[in-house]
Write an enzyme that holds these catalytic residues in place. Structure first.
Site, short mmCIF file in Angstrom:
data_model
loop_
_atom_site.label_atom_id
_atom_site.label_comp_id
_atom_site.label_asym_id
_atom_site.label_seq_id
_atom_site.Cartn_x
_atom_site.Cartn_y
_atom_site.Cartn_z
N SER A 53 4.75 0.58 -15.39
CA SER A 53 5.51 -0.10 -14.21
C SER A 53 6.03 -1.59 -14.35
CB SER A 53 4.32 -0.49 -12.93
OG SER A 53 3.57 -1.67 -13.20
N ASP A 94 7.43 3.79 -13.99
CA ASP A 94 7.03 3.78 -12.34
C ASP A 94 8.02 2.99 -11.63
OD1 ASP A 94 5.44 4.81 -10.41
OD2 ASP A 94 3.57 3.49 -10.73
N HIS A 95 7.43 3.07 -10.29
CA HIS A 95 8.47 2.48 -9.08
C HIS A 95 9.21 1.15 -9.74
CE1 HIS A 95 6.11 4.30 -5.81
NE2 HIS A 95 5.07 4.13 -6.52
N ASP A 130 12.78 3.77 -7.27
CA ASP A 130 12.14 3.79 -5.77
C ASP A 130 13.14 3.17 -4.90
OD1 ASP A 130 10.81 3.69 -3.28
OD2 ASP A 130 8.98 2.90 -4.46
N GLU A 168 0.50 -1.68 -4.09
CA GLU A 168 0.45 -1.52 -5.51
C GLU A 168 1.40 -2.20 -6.21
OE1 GLU A 168 -0.49 2.32 -7.98
OE2 GLU A 168 1.52 2.20 -7.58
N HIS A 211 -1.05 3.98 -1.33
CA HIS A 211 -1.40 3.19 -2.47
C HIS A 211 -2.85 2.42 -2.34
CE1 HIS A 211 2.79 3.21 -4.34
NE2 HIS A 211 2.10 4.22 -4.85
N GLY A 212 -3.56 2.41 -3.36
CA GLY A 212 -4.81 1.31 -2.95
C GLY A 212 -6.03 2.18 -3.24
N HIS A 248 1.94 10.33 -5.05
CA HIS A 248 1.65 9.03 -5.26
C HIS A 248 0.59 8.66 -4.42
CE1 HIS A 248 5.27 7.31 -7.63
NE2 HIS A 248 5.82 8.50 -7.32
N GLY A 249 -0.28 7.46 -4.69
CA GLY A 249 -1.39 6.80 -3.92
C GLY A 249 -2.16 8.25 -3.53
N GLY A 250 -2.89 8.66 -4.59
CA GLY A 250 -3.94 9.95 -4.51
C GLY A 250 -5.50 9.31 -4.38
N SER A 251 -5.63 7.81 -4.50
CA SER A 251 -7.19 7.44 -4.64
C SER A 251 -7.62 7.74 -2.87
CB SER A 251 -7.02 6.11 -4.87
OG SER A 251 -6.63 5.68 -6.07
N ASN A 270 0.39 10.41 -9.73
CA ASN A 270 0.15 9.30 -10.44
C ASN A 270 -1.38 8.75 -10.08
OD1 ASN A 270 2.98 9.45 -10.80
ND2 ASN A 270 3.26 7.32 -9.77
N THR A 273 -5.23 3.13 -9.58
CA THR A 273 -6.26 2.63 -9.24
C THR A 273 -7.66 2.91 -9.91
OG1 THR A 273 -5.02 2.23 -7.02
CG2 THR A 273 -7.58 1.84 -7.00
#
Length: 340
Positions: A53, A94-95, A130, A168, A211-212, A248-251, A270, A273
């Protein structure tokens, strides 16, 4: 083997889409975290994607705080090390938001253009623009312009419409309107119409992802958004065309939801985290267990074998590699390298 070339990268993405799995795309910030990713992919006989990133690039450059130099440094390290592993890895950024296109994305594209003039391989295989903060029409217009340039150098472009919620890498979308969290079928069709004739691209369509850090079950995903969008694209474009989708943001996502997205064309997920936590958690554990050996307390000298950074960084790399190995299993990429 060396970092994947364009043909191999395309083969990776197309094979994943055809066989219903996705590649873990691991954000790295150092040679240490990059080494952890390489080890994990090799251990799992999985191809994979290593990405940087803008913030990761800045950190990797030390006091220079140069996003571009840091990204180049990490990429060159991966190029050097990857040739000694028996799997394929691709390099990605990334982004990159619109305000950093000229200061981050274009210089890296130029670096690859210079390398190609000398007969050298691409520095990065793909980049992400992005433009989700823009109106959709402007986002697609900028994406088209960038893909036209990228395609000339066999660089794949990743784009995003809609907004990934949360925060993020210093970008906060926690207050994003609810409707922006879900990409519409119309947007997915328009992206295909404009970009497909130009070159290879990946598409981060949003379906409630955030994200997060979240506990399992706290993120409310709607994978059917991807299904409906892909159906609309296939109907409009014809020939069974499907987007190469990115998650994106899979946590905090349920494994069943992750697996459902694989059925709808997600070929890249992606992961940042969770690997950050795995790496840092092991460092904390090491420090607590070896507190007396780490510090010079009451006139003692400590124990160099313990406070040598290589001792605890090795533990951290092993923990991060283990978490990436689990991601390979979750995304069903294990044992599916194109080299097998």
């Amino acid at each position: 083997m060396p970092v994947a070339n364009y043909e191999q990268y395309c083969q990776m993405l197309e094979k994943a889409q055809k066989e219903g799995y996705a590649y873990p795309a691991i954000n790295v910030t150092s040679t240490s975290t990059a080494n952890a990713a390489l080890k994990a992919f090799a251990d799992m006989k999985s191809d994979g994607i290593i990405q940087v990133s803008t913030g990761g690039g800045s950190f990797a450059s030390g006091s220079l705080k140069s996003e571009v130099l840091g990204a180049i440094s990490i990429a060159e390290h991966v190029h050097t090390m990857a040739k000694h592993y028996d799997i394929c890895v691709a390099l990605h950024t990334d982004h990159c938001h619109p305000e950093k296109v000229d200061s981050f994305l274009i210089p890296l594209i130029e670096e690859t253009e210079k390398r190609r003039e000398k007969g050298l391989p691409n520095l990065f295989n793909s980049h992400m623009f992005d433009g989700s903060v823009l109106e959709t029409s402007e986002n697609i217009k900028m994406s088209k312009m960038l893909l036209e340039r990228c395609a000339k150098s066999q660089i794949i472009l990743e784009i995003e419409t809609g907004v990934v919620g949360g925060e993020e890498d210093g970008v906060n979308n926690e207050g994003a309107p609810a409707d922006k969290l879900y990409t519409s079928p119309e947007e997915m069709v328009e992206v295909a119409k404009v970009l497909n004739p130009i070159g290879k691209y990946m598409y981060a369509a949003t379906f409630g992802n955030v994200h997060g850090v979240y506990k399992p079950g706290n993120v409310k995903l709607r994978p059917e958004i991807l299904k409906k969008g892909q159906e609309a694209v296939a109907k409009e474009i014809g020939g069974g065309y499907q987007h190469l989708l990115v998650f994106h943001g899979g946590s905090g996502s349920e494994l069943s939801e992750i697996h459902e997205t694989l059925n709808y064309g997600v070929i890249k997920m992606n992961i940042d985290t969770d690997t950050q936590y795995a790496y840092s958690r092991e460092v904390v554990d090491y420090m607590f267990k070896n507190y007396d050996s780490m510090l010079k307390i009451d006139g003692e000298v400590g124990n160099k074998k313990f406070y040598d950074p290589r001792a605890w960084m090795k533990k951290a790399e092993e923990a991060m590699a283990k978490r990436i190995a689990n991601a390979c299993k979750d995304l069903k990429s294990d044992g599916k390298s194109i080299l097998l």
